[in-house]
Design a protein around this motif. Sequence first.
Motif, PDB file in Angstrom:
ATOM      1  N   ASN A  12      10.685   4.528  -2.218  1.00  0.00           N
ATOM      2  CA  ASN A  12      11.095   5.732  -2.770  1.00  0.00           C
ATOM      3  C   ASN A  12      11.275   5.004  -4.575  1.00  0.00           C
ATOM      4  O   ASN A  12      11.367   3.772  -4.610  1.00  0.00           O
ATOM      5  CB  ASN A  12      12.539   5.852  -2.551  1.00  0.00           C
ATOM      6  N   GLN A  13      11.269   5.873  -5.552  1.00  0.00           N
ATOM      7  CA  GLN A  13      11.460   5.667  -6.729  1.00  0.00           C
ATOM      8  C   GLN A  13      12.825   5.389  -7.085  1.00  0.00           C
ATOM      9  O   GLN A  13      13.619   6.388  -6.488  1.00  0.00           O
ATOM     10  CB  GLN A  13      10.608   6.399  -7.878  1.00  0.00           C
ATOM     11  N   ASN A  25      14.734  12.415   0.445  1.00  0.00           N
ATOM     12  CA  ASN A  25      13.784  12.261  -0.941  1.00  0.00           C
ATOM     13  C   ASN A  25      12.309  12.434  -0.280  1.00  0.00           C
ATOM     14  O   ASN A  25      11.530  13.169  -0.998  1.00  0.00           O
ATOM     15  CB  ASN A  25      14.212  11.008  -1.446  1.00  0.00           C
ATOM     16  N   ARG A  26      12.088  11.759   0.750  1.00  0.00           N
ATOM     17  CA  ARG A  26      10.652  11.483   1.249  1.00  0.00           C
ATOM     18  C   ARG A  26      10.351  12.971   1.838  1.00  0.00           C
ATOM     19  O   ARG A  26       9.330  13.518   1.785  1.00  0.00           O
ATOM     20  CB  ARG A  26      10.354  10.586   2.345  1.00  0.00           C
ATOM     21  N   GLU A  47       0.650  -1.169  -0.040  1.00  0.00           N
ATOM     22  CA  GLU A  47      -0.004  -0.025   0.128  1.00  0.00           C
ATOM     23  C   GLU A  47       0.702   1.303  -0.169  1.00  0.00           C
ATOM     24  O   GLU A  47       0.400   2.271  -0.254  1.00  0.00           O
ATOM     25  CB  GLU A  47      -1.084   0.135   1.252  1.00  0.00           C
ATOM     26  N   ARG A  48       2.061   1.014   0.168  1.00  0.00           N
ATOM     27  CA  ARG A  48       2.941   2.376   0.502  1.00  0.00           C
ATOM     28  C   ARG A  48       3.092   2.919  -0.960  1.00  0.00           C
ATOM     29  O   ARG A  48       3.487   2.265  -1.737  1.00  0.00           O
ATOM     30  CB  ARG A  48       4.431   1.833   1.073  1.00  0.00           C
ATOM     31  N   VAL A  49       2.840   4.363  -1.242  1.00  0.00           N
ATOM     32  CA  VAL A  49       3.044   4.852  -2.398  1.00  0.00           C
ATOM     33  C   VAL A  49       4.585   5.255  -2.591  1.00  0.00           C
ATOM     34  O   VAL A  49       5.205   5.771  -1.380  1.00  0.00           O
ATOM     35  CB  VAL A  49       2.302   6.278  -2.391  1.00  0.00           C
ATOM     36  N   GLU A  50       5.067   4.831  -3.757  1.00  0.00           N
ATOM     37  CA  GLU A  50       6.530   5.165  -4.021  1.00  0.00           C
ATOM     38  C   GLU A  50       6.622   6.791  -4.611  1.00  0.00           C
ATOM     39  O   GLU A  50       5.913   7.311  -5.310  1.00  0.00           O
ATOM     40  CB  GLU A  50       7.043   4.465  -5.148  1.00  0.00           C
ATOM     41  N   VAL A  51       7.473   7.500  -4.019  1.00  0.00           N
ATOM     42  CA  VAL A  51       7.649   9.041  -4.052  1.00  0.00           C
ATOM     43  C   VAL A  51       8.798   9.548  -4.736  1.00  0.00           C
ATOM     44  O   VAL A  51       9.717   8.567  -4.541  1.00  0.00           O
ATOM     45  CB  VAL A  51       7.302   9.896  -2.970  1.00  0.00           C
ATOM     46  N   GLY A  52       9.231  10.642  -5.085  1.00  0.00           N
ATOM     47  CA  GLY A  52      10.372  11.267  -5.662  1.00  0.00           C
ATOM     48  C   GLY A  52      11.175  10.300  -6.489  1.00  0.00           C
ATOM     49  O   GLY A  52      10.745   9.196  -6.866  1.00  0.00           O
TER      50      GLY A  52
END
Lengths: 253, 253, 253, 253, 253, 253, 253, 253
Positions: G145-146, G245-246, G113-118
């Motif tokens: 992270n992406q 990043n986050r 469920e965790r969204v990958e960001v940045g």
Amino acid sequence: MDQGQLLKVLKDVADQALTPAAAAGKLGNDSFEELDYAKIDTTRAQRTGYPEVIYGSGKSAKQIVGIVKAMKDSQKSILATRVEQSKADEVLKELPFLKYDAVSQTLTLKDKERVEVGNIAIVTAGTSDIKVAEEAAVTAEIFGNQVTRIYDVGVAGIHRLFAKLDVIRQANVVIVIAGMEGALTSVVGGLVDHPVIAVPTSIGYGSNLGGMTPLLTMLNSCSSGISVVNIDNGFGAAYNASMINRLISEEHI
Amino acid sequence: MDQGQLLKVLKDVADQALTPAAAAGKLGNDSFEELDYAKIDTTRAQRTGYPEVIYGSGKSAKQIVGIVKAMKDSQKSILATRVEQSKADEVLKELPFLKYDAVSQTLTLKDKERVEVGNIAIVTAGTSDIKVAEEAAVTAEIFGNQVTRIYDVGVAGIHRLFAKLDVIRQANVVIVIAGMEGALTSVVGGLVDHPVIAVPTSIGYGSNLGGMTPLLTMLNSCSSGISVVNIDNGFGAAYNASMINRLISEEHI
Amino acid sequence: MDQGQLLKVLKDVADQALTPAAAAGKLGNDSFEELDYAKIDTTRAQRTGYPEVIYGSGKSAKQIVGIVKAMKDSQKSILATRVEQSKADEVLKELPFLKYDAVSQTLTLKDKERVEVGNIAIVTAGTSDIKVAEEAAVTAEIFGNQVTRIYDVGVAGIHRLFAKLDVIRQANVVIVIAGMEGALTSVVGGLVDHPVIAVPTSIGYGSNLGGMTPLLTMLNSCSSGISVVNIDNGFGAAYNASMINRLISEEHI
Amino acid sequence: MDQGQLLKVLKDVADQALTPAAAAGKLGNDSFEELDYAKIDTTRAQRTGYPEVIYGSGKSAKQIVGIVKAMKDSQKSILATRVEQSKADEVLKELPFLKYDAVSQTLTLKDKERVEVGNIAIVTAGTSDIKVAEEAAVTAEIFGNQVTRIYDVGVAGIHRLFAKLDVIRQANVVIVIAGMEGALTSVVGGLVDHPVIAVPTSIGYGSNLGGMTPLLTMLNSCSSGISVVNIDNGFGAAYNASMINRLISEEHI
Amino acid sequence: MDQGQLLKVLKDVADQALTPAAAAGKLGNDSFEELDYAKIDTTRAQRTGYPEVIYGSGKSAKQIVGIVKAMKDSQKSILATRVEQSKADEVLKELPFLKYDAVSQTLTLKDKERVEVGNIAIVTAGTSDIKVAEEAAVTAEIFGNQVTRIYDVGVAGIHRLFAKLDVIRQANVVIVIAGMEGALTSVVGGLVDHPVIAVPTSIGYGSNLGGMTPLLTMLNSCSSGISVVNIDNGFGAAYNASMINRLISEEHI
Amino acid sequence: MDQGQLLKVLKDVADQALTPAAAAGKLGNDSFEELDYAKIDTTRAQRTGYPEVIYGSGKSAKQIVGIVKAMKDSQKSILATRVEQSKADEVLKELPFLKYDAVSQTLTLKDKERVEVGNIAIVTAGTSDIKVAEEAAVTAEIFGNQVTRIYDVGVAGIHRLFAKLDVIRQANVVIVIAGMEGALTSVVGGLVDHPVIAVPTSIGYGSNLGGMTPLLTMLNSCSSGISVVNIDNGFGAAYNASMINRLISEEHI
Amino acid sequence: MDQGQLLKVLKDVADQALTPAAAAGKLGNDSFEELDYAKIDTTRAQRTGYPEVIYGSGKSAKQIVGIVKAMKDSQKSILATRVEQSKADEVLKELPFLKYDAVSQTLTLKDKERVEVGNIAIVTAGTSDIKVAEEAAVTAEIFGNQVTRIYDVGVAGIHRLFAKLDVIRQANVVIVIAGMEGALTSVVGGLVDHPVIAVPTSIGYGSNLGGMTPLLTMLNSCSSGISVVNIDNGFGAAYNASMINRLISEEHI
Amino acid sequence: MDQGQLLKVLKDVADQALTPAAAAGKLGNDSFEELDYAKIDTTRAQRTGYPEVIYGSGKSAKQIVGIVKAMKDSQKSILATRVEQSKADEVLKELPFLKYDAVSQTLTLKDKERVEVGNIAIVTAGTSDIKVAEEAAVTAEIFGNQVTRIYDVGVAGIHRLFAKLDVIRQANVVIVIAGMEGALTSVVGGLVDHPVIAVPTSIGYGSNLGGMTPLLTMLNSCSSGISVVNIDNGFGAAYNASMINRLISEEHI
């Protein structure tokens, strides 16, 4: 030989006052036998009183056999150090006249006519230093020195050293072998008035740093009369001690 | 002395077979004179043939004067090393019988009756190593050795070394002093068959690392018969060499 | 290329004085082929005269095969260093046209049309340094140089070196390979007047410190004209020597 | 020269086929002039094409004057490095024909008839490396090389390097001088196909460790064709570069 | 004992005021039992309250058996450290009364009559330090100390340490065992007012440098009251802690 | 204090079973006084029995004055270490009740009501180690310990140590201070059965490495019962020794 | 929290203005679950956004299984690093829901469920650095992270780096991973204006010194904006990069 | 930019779809102004948001003046670090608009229009670390960051750190500056969940080794989220922190 001396020799040759061969002798006639993988210094034993020695580490059994064969004509005693059991077994199949000692990891042929002179004391701090001590002892014996072994007298129980002090003081040269912190060297150096040669060993753990700690200890000794050889280098210490012992003893004869 | 021997001595005393004073001699009668800041080993010269030596660095002029005075009764020759010009000037005001040498930074009193014996060769790689070499030379002379100086024969121009080889080979012991990379030691070690004592110096720059580089070079020498003392330690090398030289020479007498 | 030059090129394109392709050439047209695990520099051989080389250590046999295949169209000769026997066996199954040499641990494909020029002397101190020397020799040969091997001439028996000096002096470049203390480099450096490239090896024990000791020795050499590459880096020395030798030789042609 | 060759020469002398003087030439006629504190290699310039050089550090002004006077008859150009301003002033009073350069700390006498050949590029990472760079530049010029200076092109602003790349690529040899982390060397090494000589400098702070960090960086460079000299050793790099450059250039003439 | 005291004792013997045996006691009657490979200090337990300990590393199973047998008459408890499983198995066949612990790698025989006194806290930063901690714990227990184990309370989750602070503060001495960067020591040192003995471990990777990093950290601690023993030396820390703990506790009894 | 205990305390407060002030005591009442440049731990003396100490190095005279003033209300004795003469002079103008000692470089105010207990022996190898020894001695005295000084008993003349052994053995704790190679520590450690705290000093030259050599020697000591503090850290050794000595002595009262 | 604040909270509790539970929250409610061999920080994921991570090296398969089970209730994603194949196999038998990756040697459970960001760019110099890079990549992905991988762009062929520069510049944070001499870091640091985290690797030989050389290179970088983590510490770099990043990405949301 | 993209741009120019100037922008228009001794990167401020910074050490006052003048047209704020008082005085005579700060040794010109954003916490272990901390603080401020100073909270009195924890936790980035053993970093790293940048300082003595000890401590930290810059490098830490802080803060605006 300076320019003047060189011209003098050559003029003597031109004037027939000197044969070419005699001149060659004066100009340096060191020679060697050339194998594929080594150049053996065949006149060394006559020149220096010491046989050429084989440093076994990094050489194959086959190479050791080859070198021993090439040496055998020109020297009566043979010493190879740092030879592991398995490699020694291979060599012994070809050269059964050699003797192998598993503690010191040496292969030797002893010149039985050589007279042992003088006395070298080999002192170790602990039981674990014995391997290096035996490399020194075998080397010293092959070079014609009497050897006295005094093992396990480190400073943690210094009364053991004092109990053996008289024996140590009778030697012409003392080799002190110690790992851990190497303090034994300074104590012996302060108690005897003959030359002390120190051998640091890689025995110990943590900040012993593979022998660098006792090496530094020995170099910085507050006692005078101590000189140092490389880590675990029992051979080097014995070679040195032998030079000194034989010079002292032979003058005496 | 082991437990048995100790009991034997004591029983002899109990049985009046030995006087207490004679027993004290057997049990070790080392003594010292106690100053506020030092404990001087006054019986050392008789015991070992070598005077107690003053390491001047870190001592005040006043302390040096005090120690020399305390020593003077028990030893005929005196040597203080690592004494800077300004400190020496102060000492000389109080003790004008001492001699100061600015290159070797030594203060000395020479025992004129002592006979110089044997020969020690002191060899340097460069001109910059002379300071250390002179500390060795003065030390060796005060201890009663003949000294031959051979300076500036480093391997960058190896013909200079060969031109002096005969002189070097005549010495009982050779001290080789070198900074930079210290390669001269291995070359000399391969050419002479007497003991070689190596002194690394802190001469050089960059990765000389204050003398650690020639120190390591000398310890790893592929030539046998070399032992090493601490960086810039001309005194230590000479003390060592003197021990060996005098043992050889005195046997001869 | 500075800002002005860049604008000049671009204006020429705008003015049709230059085609885009020609401009691309001027602005840098280095290219590479992209594998999953590597980016191969396919125009390197044309650009620099040297083939791209495979450093085998840490690569799988499969990766080496992949890279050789990708290279084979763009370069006529191939060199992979640090390939162990077992890995080589796997590679040879797929690529039987390569040749494996077990001493130098190299896989090679030689461009038979390449003319060998000039001469590089490869000199070792001991028998144990031969492994590194052969990596250098194979590299130099694959890059089109003549190679002369002079092995086991360390300074412990310096007459062996002098006997070979004429041969060494004929080379355009000299590679000196030594472990232990590495003193051979300084001696050779003082005797030849062509560039000397020094390779320290990890041969030795104790304070050799995995080659750091001869590395420091070589960097601090009192002889001029010596430069140094990494420990055991026979390839690097040969690459360097090849650059120099070919520049000298080719100018001559 | 081996035993056989030696006998051959001597027989020729005995047979009057060779004069003693001619034989002396074959047997090595290196000579030197002996001062109190130095042995000057007076035939060096003829033999190697390079003047003997004075390393000024640790020598007194008086010693430098003495050495220059002794040299002056046998060599047309003179170079003394590591001479501080105050020492130089003293020397110049005695020897006003010398020229002092305060940045490179050199004293020089230039042989005006010597033709400058080829081209050596000297590249620095920063402004602080210029002192070492100028030692290299002055040395290279005194030895008869053309020099191109490219200063302050470190990788923190790599576009400055690319703007100068064409100039760098035209040189026969490139000297790269860098402190801090020394990364410039690898970048240059990857971009030029002529030999690169790297000089680490002690510029930086903290874990630069007096130049050991860029020294290690350069030795481990992933680019081929790089060799390294000692920390801050501009002279050594230039000597090396000069050897290579002149060999390339002179073949061409 | 100074010269005067020595003479006093000896005179008393001469005067029959003292028996030889009593005098021997005053003059030092340390004794030892001599094996081929070791000299065992048999009166140590009576003299210092601590049994002689066997450092198992580098000794054969046979040697360990020999030493234990020689010790058994003179000491009630036995401790051998650094004994691997396979070696222990061999020893246990001969000496089934010993107990082996695989985590701490110790062989022990416990003196059941000995009363455990005081309290030593053994604190580790991580789970991986437990091996060293158990060597310390077993040692402390064999020497008659109560031990409290507090494991895995490193500063990355400092609340775990605070939760245990009361227990730690109740100990007479605290041993802190940490690898990685060893910061736990300083934190504990700032929070307790009893002596802290720090043991660096070789746990970590990269620039941990085999334990040198936490060793340096601990020596440089900004907290007072911390002293340090060698890397991974759980035994040494416990020996030290035991000395202190027993002195405190015994005074109390 | 774990979560459960915390909730328990807070519930007691909510239930009025505990006053807020009493709870604050349980939850930690460490406090400090905040200056611009320092945060002074004012309750330290009550809490630990030791005054907060000023490390003078790197602080200005003005800052030292400020800190002493801030401390004076909360502690009866004051100690500042590493204060040079010139800085001390400035401080004394403002705070004439302090006492300066030039050898130990300390500024002190002694709590005259404090009873001196137990005994700490401070032993040095040489005269040059006295500076560090006096830092230790002054620190130990200010913390309420009896101190016995035994200086200049290094192992080069080990009979001087034996002459003082009885005095050393009477101390609760022994501090051994040595430079050069630091061997004295191991010898003392093997002869006394109370805790030994070792202080390496930077006295020596060459490969002493600023004290790293005796530091390593001491950490690797073959004698048990030795722990080590930082180089030249006389203060740290005394702090440690004081903790141990007072714990032993106070139990006794 | 200072003394005043603490009293304030406690008074509020006494005054019923705050419940004990709320006060506990203010006073720190960190908790942990205690296993035999570990203390697991169970509230960490909620508190910091990062799951507690298992450092697999030195832990048995059984211990890893135990820790994962204890963690599983409190955290949705799980990461274990440094798990060798054989150990992983054992763990997977018990916990088949984990995923093993052999290159990065990680065991993971991903919170889907965790969204990958940045975006984090991971750049390596060579093919051999990929193992460390994948540890970083897997870590960054598990933390949400992406990740963009750019491998084998070392400075020996710098055009490969320039070809990828646009991609690298789009990342919020750049991780640069390099062995050998590590020069890539400085070049990237000079070309991007986002934070660069450098990871030295132990890839290389000889004077690479197990990664100490690139470590020192990176610390001394002449480019600004670079910080460094431990040798081969891909996990540490990714943890750091993820934090940055986050924070950037989340502010944006 | 790859080959395809390059051709695309050039074709657009040929097709007049792009002006040469616009193309120059795409192809990289980095430029610099060339002084005799430096190449100033004049477009840096626009490109990266950070002014080019002058590292004052090793530059003369005159050079600094020249560089500032050259910079002044292209950047609104100026920062020169490592400028000693005497040098600063000279510079200020020429450039009175600069401001000198004696603690941080910086010369600055502040862009008053720049808005300060976010927050960076600067934490020191001791009073002696303030010099490095102020270099960081001034740097961060000149780059437009809000700064919070928390000094003298080392772990020897850890309650001082806890009292300031709330303030530290509010920062976007935390810079931790510590000498001695550097343990503060790990403690802070375990307590905050924002990025921590560690700066080791050379404060300490003996085995601090000029800052190498805290450097190693910080690299080996058991806490995650810590990265490290060079010894005493306050500037580097602030540059790094500023990059991160501004990225976080600006996204927010």
